[in-house]
Motif scaffolding. Structure first.
Motif, PDB file in Angstrom:
ATOM      1  N   MET A  43       0.824  -1.202   0.000  1.00  0.00           N
ATOM      2  CA  MET A  43       0.000   0.000   0.000  1.00  0.00           C
ATOM      3  C   MET A  43       0.863   1.260   0.000  1.00  0.00           C
ATOM      4  O   MET A  43       0.510   2.271  -0.625  1.00  0.00           O
ATOM      5  CB  MET A  43      -0.933  -0.016   1.206  1.00  0.00           C
ATOM      6  CG  MET A  43      -1.973  -1.145   1.191  1.00  0.00           C
ATOM      7  SD  MET A  43      -2.995  -1.204  -0.315  1.00  0.00           S
ATOM      8  CE  MET A  43      -2.259  -2.619  -1.187  1.00  0.00           C
ATOM      9  N   ARG A  44       2.011   1.200   0.669  1.00  0.00           N
ATOM     10  CA  ARG A  44       2.936   2.330   0.621  1.00  0.00           C
ATOM     11  C   ARG A  44       3.484   2.502  -0.785  1.00  0.00           C
ATOM     12  O   ARG A  44       3.620   3.624  -1.296  1.00  0.00           O
ATOM     13  CB  ARG A  44       4.082   2.126   1.613  1.00  0.00           C
ATOM     14  CG  ARG A  44       3.674   2.264   3.061  1.00  0.00           C
ATOM     15  CD  ARG A  44       4.849   2.196   4.009  1.00  0.00           C
ATOM     16  NE  ARG A  44       5.836   3.234   3.748  1.00  0.00           N
ATOM     17  CZ  ARG A  44       6.874   3.506   4.535  1.00  0.00           C
ATOM     18  NH1 ARG A  44       7.058   2.796   5.645  1.00  0.00           N
ATOM     19  NH2 ARG A  44       7.727   4.458   4.236  1.00  0.00           N
ATOM     20  N   LEU A  45       3.824   1.384  -1.429  1.00  0.00           N
ATOM     21  CA  LEU A  45       4.343   1.434  -2.793  1.00  0.00           C
ATOM     22  C   LEU A  45       3.304   2.001  -3.751  1.00  0.00           C
ATOM     23  O   LEU A  45       3.617   2.855  -4.599  1.00  0.00           O
ATOM     24  CB  LEU A  45       4.781   0.031  -3.217  1.00  0.00           C
ATOM     25  CG  LEU A  45       5.482  -0.121  -4.555  1.00  0.00           C
ATOM     26  CD1 LEU A  45       6.529  -1.229  -4.486  1.00  0.00           C
ATOM     27  CD2 LEU A  45       4.497  -0.437  -5.669  1.00  0.00           C
ATOM     28  N   LYS A  46       2.068   1.546  -3.617  1.00  0.00           N
ATOM     29  CA  LYS A  46       0.993   2.061  -4.476  1.00  0.00           C
ATOM     30  C   LYS A  46       0.835   3.570  -4.290  1.00  0.00           C
ATOM     31  O   LYS A  46       0.667   4.320  -5.266  1.00  0.00           O
ATOM     32  CB  LYS A  46      -0.328   1.359  -4.150  1.00  0.00           C
ATOM     33  CG  LYS A  46      -1.507   1.882  -4.963  1.00  0.00           C
ATOM     34  CD  LYS A  46      -2.832   1.303  -4.497  1.00  0.00           C
ATOM     35  CE  LYS A  46      -3.017  -0.114  -4.964  1.00  0.00           C
ATOM     36  NZ  LYS A  46      -4.383  -0.627  -4.677  1.00  0.00           N
TER      37      LYS A  46
ATOM     38  N   GLN B 127       1.134   9.216  -6.106  1.00  0.00           N
ATOM     39  CA  GLN B 127       1.596  10.576  -5.827  1.00  0.00           C
ATOM     40  C   GLN B 127       2.393  11.145  -6.997  1.00  0.00           C
ATOM     41  O   GLN B 127       2.384  12.357  -7.236  1.00  0.00           O
ATOM     42  CB  GLN B 127       2.449  10.586  -4.561  1.00  0.00           C
ATOM     43  CG  GLN B 127       1.651  10.403  -3.277  1.00  0.00           C
ATOM     44  CD  GLN B 127       2.536  10.201  -2.069  1.00  0.00           C
ATOM     45  OE1 GLN B 127       3.758  10.361  -2.140  1.00  0.00           O
ATOM     46  NE2 GLN B 127       1.934   9.825  -0.953  1.00  0.00           N
ATOM     47  N   HIS B 128       3.054  10.262  -7.739  1.00  0.00           N
ATOM     48  CA  HIS B 128       3.831  10.711  -8.898  1.00  0.00           C
ATOM     49  C   HIS B 128       2.983  10.767 -10.168  1.00  0.00           C
ATOM     50  O   HIS B 128       3.517  11.062 -11.253  1.00  0.00           O
ATOM     51  CB  HIS B 128       5.041   9.807  -9.103  1.00  0.00           C
ATOM     52  CG  HIS B 128       6.144  10.050  -8.125  1.00  0.00           C
ATOM     53  ND1 HIS B 128       7.046  11.088  -8.254  1.00  0.00           N
ATOM     54  CD2 HIS B 128       6.472   9.407  -6.959  1.00  0.00           C
ATOM     55  CE1 HIS B 128       7.902  11.061  -7.234  1.00  0.00           C
ATOM     56  NE2 HIS B 128       7.571  10.053  -6.434  1.00  0.00           N
TER      57      HIS B 128
ATOM     58  N   ASP C  22      10.773   6.018  -4.364  1.00  0.00           N
ATOM     59  CA  ASP C  22      10.186   7.364  -4.426  1.00  0.00           C
ATOM     60  C   ASP C  22      11.227   8.369  -4.924  1.00  0.00           C
ATOM     61  O   ASP C  22      10.945   9.221  -5.788  1.00  0.00           O
ATOM     62  CB  ASP C  22       9.697   7.728  -3.021  1.00  0.00           C
ATOM     63  CG  ASP C  22       8.899   9.015  -2.995  1.00  0.00           C
ATOM     64  OD1 ASP C  22       8.546   9.551  -4.080  1.00  0.00           O
ATOM     65  OD2 ASP C  22       8.637   9.529  -1.887  1.00  0.00           O
ATOM     66  N   LYS C  23      12.431   8.264  -4.407  1.00  0.00           N
ATOM     67  CA  LYS C  23      13.513   9.184  -4.815  1.00  0.00           C
ATOM     68  C   LYS C  23      13.850   9.025  -6.296  1.00  0.00           C
ATOM     69  O   LYS C  23      13.983  10.014  -7.012  1.00  0.00           O
ATOM     70  CB  LYS C  23      14.751   8.906  -3.955  1.00  0.00           C
ATOM     71  CG  LYS C  23      15.959   9.765  -4.314  1.00  0.00           C
ATOM     72  CD  LYS C  23      17.096   9.529  -3.345  1.00  0.00           C
ATOM     73  CE  LYS C  23      17.705   8.164  -3.508  1.00  0.00           C
ATOM     74  NZ  LYS C  23      18.870   8.138  -4.418  1.00  0.00           N
ATOM     75  N   TYR C  24      13.946   7.755  -6.747  1.00  0.00           N
ATOM     76  CA  TYR C  24      14.294   7.529  -8.158  1.00  0.00           C
ATOM     77  C   TYR C  24      13.203   8.043  -9.089  1.00  0.00           C
ATOM     78  O   TYR C  24      13.503   8.600 -10.156  1.00  0.00           O
ATOM     79  CB  TYR C  24      14.530   6.041  -8.399  1.00  0.00           C
ATOM     80  CG  TYR C  24      15.710   5.474  -7.644  1.00  0.00           C
ATOM     81  CD1 TYR C  24      16.906   6.194  -7.557  1.00  0.00           C
ATOM     82  CD2 TYR C  24      15.641   4.233  -7.019  1.00  0.00           C
ATOM     83  CE1 TYR C  24      17.997   5.679  -6.858  1.00  0.00           C
ATOM     84  CE2 TYR C  24      16.724   3.723  -6.317  1.00  0.00           C
ATOM     85  CZ  TYR C  24      17.896   4.445  -6.228  1.00  0.00           C
ATOM     86  OH  TYR C  24      18.966   3.943  -5.543  1.00  0.00           O
TER      87      TYR C  24
END
Length: 344
Positions: free
Chosen positions: A268-271, A276-277, A338-340
């Motif tokens: 869920m964090r990955l989704k 968000q992007h 997220d950074k990449y």
């Protein structure tokens, strides 16, 4: 490199490794007749709410599907499954190689429809030449599906009702069952599955075990001599306690549930990161497999630092991709993802 290719890239959960090391030099009977395997069977049957069931431990998912399906079918019978089913797409014709046809029906977000099972059976027996055809001998489903989707309790009850009215067994592939049971979107329990299915397996390979799947047979009379059939398929592990030990550990102190919950939390964090992007979902999965559609130039840049799977052949401009979390996925990996993405 941050890796989200699949849910069996690591070895095993540390609690399992610790137990294997602690018992390494013990001498026990082979083929699953040891005390660890017997206790694992007891724990699983208790968790399933089954008093008269049996549990058998096999090494891998394809091996398990082939062995169970062969045990449930006669020579002239086939297995009903969706066109997207794992046994139809990603097991290299293993079911057909064992002498049984996979009879495909349409998929609906990866799932079978009970009414279409009933319709197929009705049309089959309405054909006066049916004696010359492959009989629909059983139904195969997976939970979660290949698309990470889940059957609702009402859907599962309806499929079970159709199967029982037709006297054909219902078999559930639970390779990722820990993640299905842990999903906030699920209203299906392990006891529900045991009540509604004739046989199913509790996946270990993708859910924290070094290897292994636990086949649960709700009604052993439906699958007589299963031990010998397992042996015939080359699926009987001589050092059976290595399987029993792992499942005893998985079903002690809620480890199996904890593994599932962690995998879902990370998914869920990955989704959320992808949303968000601004990237769109390919399937809206509530489990540990997450699917997105990414522009091809984003895929090429991302693959410099992140490992994941393309879901099918590449498109001209964009391609569906799959990211998978599991018991060992850590928050730092998702922060790096997220950074990449931010750098593209």
């Amino acid at each position: 490199m941050v890796r989200f290719d699949c849910d069996y890239m690591e070895g095993a959960h540390p609690e399992i490794i610790q137990k294997l090391v602690q018992t390494n030099l013990e001498q026990t009977p082979g083929y699953g007749f040891d005390s660890y395997t017997k206790n694992a069977e007891r724990l699983i049957l208790e968790a399933c709410g089954l008093k008269n069931g049996r549990v058998f431990f096999l090494v891998g998912g394809t091996q398990t599907n082939v062995t169970v399906i062969d045990a449930l079918l006669s020579h002239c019978e086939g297995v009903l499954a969706t066109e997207a089913a794992h046994i139809n797409v990603h097991e290299c014709g293993a079911i057909e190689a064992s002498g049984h046809k996979v009879i495909t029906l349409p998929e609906h977000s990866g799932k079978l429809c009970a009414d279409e099972i009933e319709d197929y059976a009705s049309r089959f027996y309405a054909d006066e030449t049916y004696l010359h055809m492959v009989f629909p001998g059983m139904v195969y489903i997976s939970h979660p599906t290949e698309y990470g989707t889940l059957y609702s309790l009402s859907e599962l009850e309806r499929i079970s009702e159709v199967c029982r009215s037709r006297n054909i067994p219902l078999y559930l592939d639970g390779a990722r069952l820990a993640y299905g049971l842990a999903s906030a979107a699920s209203d299906v329990s392990l006891q529900d599955i045991a009540r509604l299915c004739d046989a199913f397996y509790i996946g270990g390979t993708k859910c924290g075990a070094l290897f292994g799947e636990a086949v649960v047979i709700a009604n052993p009379a439906r699958m007589p001599r299963f031990f010998s059939i397992v042996k015939q398929h080359g699926a009987l592990l001589a050092k059976g306690r290595l399987l029993g030990l792992q499942f005893e550990t998985l079903f002690t102190d809620n480890l199996y549930s904890r593994i599932g919950s962690h995998g879902i939390e990370m998914a869920m964090r990955l989704k959320s990161v992808f949303k968000q992007h601004g990237y769109k979902l390919f399937f809206d999965s509530p489990t540990n497999q997450q699917f997105f559609v990414l522009p091809n130039h984003v895929i090429e840049r991302l693959k410099e630092n992140v490992s994941f799977e393309l879901w099918g052949a590449p498109g001209h401009e964009e391609t569906p991709v799959r990211f998978v979390t599991d018991w060992a996925t850590n928050p730092e990996s998702i922060d790096n993802l997220d950074k990449y993405l931010s750098e593209i």
